[in-house]
Structures are given as structure tokens and as C-alpha cells.
Scaffold this active site. Structure first.
Site, PDB file in Angstrom:
ATOM      1  N   HIS A  12       0.768  -1.252   0.000  1.00 27.09           N
ATOM      2  CA  HIS A  12       0.000   0.000   0.000  1.00 27.09           C
ATOM      3  C   HIS A  12       0.799   1.302   0.000  1.00 27.09           C
ATOM      4  O   HIS A  12       0.205   2.375  -0.075  1.00 27.09           O
ATOM      5  CB  HIS A  12      -0.940   0.009   1.213  1.00 27.09           C
ATOM      6  CG  HIS A  12      -1.865  -1.161   1.242  1.00 27.09           C
ATOM      7  ND1 HIS A  12      -2.824  -1.367   0.265  1.00 27.09           N
ATOM      8  CD2 HIS A  12      -1.978  -2.203   2.099  1.00 27.09           C
ATOM      9  CE1 HIS A  12      -3.491  -2.488   0.555  1.00 27.09           C
ATOM     10  NE2 HIS A  12      -2.995  -3.014   1.648  1.00 27.09           N
ATOM     11  N   LYS A  40      -4.936  -9.988  -7.313  1.00 31.31           N
ATOM     12  CA  LYS A  40      -5.676  -9.377  -6.209  1.00 31.31           C
ATOM     13  C   LYS A  40      -6.764  -8.476  -6.806  1.00 31.31           C
ATOM     14  O   LYS A  40      -6.491  -7.710  -7.730  1.00 31.31           O
ATOM     15  CB  LYS A  40      -4.725  -8.573  -5.312  1.00 31.31           C
ATOM     16  CG  LYS A  40      -5.396  -8.061  -4.037  1.00 31.31           C
ATOM     17  CD  LYS A  40      -4.405  -7.373  -3.099  1.00 31.31           C
ATOM     18  CE  LYS A  40      -5.128  -6.857  -1.856  1.00 31.31           C
ATOM     19  NZ  LYS A  40      -4.226  -6.138  -0.920  1.00 31.31           N
ATOM     20  N   HIS A 115      -3.263  -3.001   7.826  1.00 30.54           N
ATOM     21  CA  HIS A 115      -4.357  -3.368   6.921  1.00 30.54           C
ATOM     22  C   HIS A 115      -4.970  -2.112   6.326  1.00 30.54           C
ATOM     23  O   HIS A 115      -5.237  -1.148   7.047  1.00 30.54           O
ATOM     24  CB  HIS A 115      -5.401  -4.163   7.707  1.00 30.54           C
ATOM     25  CG  HIS A 115      -6.735  -4.267   7.040  1.00 30.54           C
ATOM     26  ND1 HIS A 115      -6.926  -4.945   5.857  1.00 30.54           N
ATOM     27  CD2 HIS A 115      -7.949  -3.802   7.394  1.00 30.54           C
ATOM     28  CE1 HIS A 115      -8.214  -4.866   5.516  1.00 30.54           C
ATOM     29  NE2 HIS A 115      -8.853  -4.180   6.436  1.00 30.54           N
ATOM     30  N   PHE A 116      -5.182  -2.130   4.998  1.00 30.72           N
ATOM     31  CA  PHE A 116      -5.904  -1.043   4.338  1.00 30.72           C
ATOM     32  C   PHE A 116      -7.341  -1.491   4.157  1.00 30.72           C
ATOM     33  O   PHE A 116      -7.596  -2.531   3.545  1.00 30.72           O
ATOM     34  CB  PHE A 116      -5.283  -0.731   2.972  1.00 30.72           C
ATOM     35  CG  PHE A 116      -5.921   0.461   2.318  1.00 30.72           C
ATOM     36  CD1 PHE A 116      -5.367   1.723   2.451  1.00 30.72           C
ATOM     37  CD2 PHE A 116      -7.093   0.326   1.587  1.00 30.72           C
ATOM     38  CE1 PHE A 116      -5.959   2.828   1.869  1.00 30.72           C
ATOM     39  CE2 PHE A 116      -7.702   1.429   0.999  1.00 30.72           C
ATOM     40  CZ  PHE A 116      -7.129   2.679   1.152  1.00 30.72           C
ATOM     41  N   ASP A 117      -8.281  -0.735   4.690  1.00 29.99           N
ATOM     42  CA  ASP A 117      -9.679  -1.171   4.633  1.00 29.99           C
ATOM     43  C   ASP A 117     -10.445  -0.518   3.492  1.00 29.99           C
ATOM     44  O   ASP A 117     -11.087  -1.185   2.696  1.00 29.99           O
ATOM     45  CB  ASP A 117     -10.372  -0.887   5.961  1.00 29.99           C
ATOM     46  CG  ASP A 117     -11.613  -1.743   6.115  1.00 29.99           C
ATOM     47  OD1 ASP A 117     -11.460  -2.966   6.303  1.00 29.99           O
ATOM     48  OD2 ASP A 117     -12.730  -1.202   6.012  1.00 29.99           O
TER      49      ASP A 117
END
Ligand code: DGP
Ligand code: DGP
Length: 120
Positions: A12, A40, A115-117
Site C-alpha cells: 500500500h 488481487k 491493513h488497508f480497509d
């Protein structure tokens, strides 16, 4: 546990935005290994400094967003890559969308992003 943070950076973090030609997402998703074992589906790259991203885990740069998530107090320039469909196997083809958005992330107990939400 540094693994989550280093994984987050691989997936990210891209600042300044890499100059890889017209097909930024196609190149970057492959370069960061996000084309294996399957393409992905969605992935966002943040074009902001590590310090500013880490700060989202603190009161100076972010606030609670529920479910253990944090939302940034300021927007970041981001590029979201979306798999175009067709084969889920490499070579993966993506659409690119660059915009300025508030990022929603999860942080670990060391105050590092893991974590990228989403982005709003
Ligand atoms: P959008 O249509 O741009 O709002 O995003 C589509 C969905 O994908 C939304 O639920 C947020 C999610 N998303 C975007 N980037 C990432 C990412 O890097 N990782 C994960 N797990 N989800 C993402
Ligand atoms: P993502 O940014 O969604 O592509 O996930 C990056 C890594 O973080 C991946 O190894 C899975 C892990 N992860 C996903 N969701 C969470 C979460 O809510 N909390 C933590 N600590 N890790 C997560």
C-alpha cells in the site's frame, strides 16, 4: 510483529508515486507481487509519507472509526487498482483511479499500519 507492517508497506505504500508509464496499476501490482497466486481484486497505493501514514494510528493524524479501524484526519493522494475481470491469473489487467481520499486502516499494537480497509 513487524511482518504486518512490512506487508502493508509492500502492498500500500508508494511515495512519491512511481513513474512506471501509462499502466501504473498493471506494473505496480506485478512489481509488488500482488498478481500471485491470483490477481488481487482491489488494492490501493498511498502516495504519502510513511510518517504521515503512521500518524493515522495516533491522535495527531487519525481517529477511531469503529471495528478497530482508524480514519485519517486529512486526505491522502491514493491510486486504487481494480482488476478488470477476465482471467484471475497473471498477467493481471487493472483499471487505475487516482484521487484524494481519507484512508481507513487498521494499526497493530506498536502503532503501525497493518491493513488497508477503504478510502472515502
Ligand atoms: P471503491 O469502489 O474505490 O470505494 O473500493 C471498492 C472496495 O474495495 C471498497 O470496499 C474498499 C476496498 N478496497 C480498496 N482498496 C483496498 C485494499 O487495498 N485492500 C482491501 N482489502 N480492500 C480495498
Ligand atoms: P490488506 O491491506 O487488506 O490487503 O491486508 C494486509 C495484511 O493485513 C494481510 O496480511 C492481512 C492483514 N489484515 C487484514 N485485515 C486485518 C485486520 O483487521 N487487522 C490486522 N491486524 N491485520 C489484518
Amino acid at each position: 510483529n513487524l511482518k504486518g507492517y512490512t506487508t502493508f508497506l509492500t502492498q500500500h505504500y508508494d511515495n512519491p508515486k512511481s513513474s512506471v508509464g501509462k499502466q501504473y496499476c498493471d506494473v505496480m501490482m506485478k512489481r509488488r507481487g500482488l498478481d500471485k497466486p491470483a490477481c488481487k481484486e482491489v488494492n490501493t497505493f498511498i502516495h504519502g509519507t510513511k510518517n504521515n501514514i503512521i500518524a493515522v494510528c495516533t491522535a495527531s493524524g487519525g481517529k477511531d472509526y469503529g471495528k478497530g479501524l482508524r480514519i485519517s484526519l486529512r486526505p491522502f493522494t491514493v491510486t486504487t487498482c481494480k482488476h478488470k475481470g477476465g482471467s484471475t491469473r497473471p498477467p493481471c489487467k487493472y483499471s487505475d483511479n487516482k484521487s484524494s481520499r481519507y484512508i481507513v486502516i487498521a494499526c497493530n499494537q506498536d502503532g503501525k499500519p497493518v491493513h488497508f480497509d477503504e478510502s472515502l
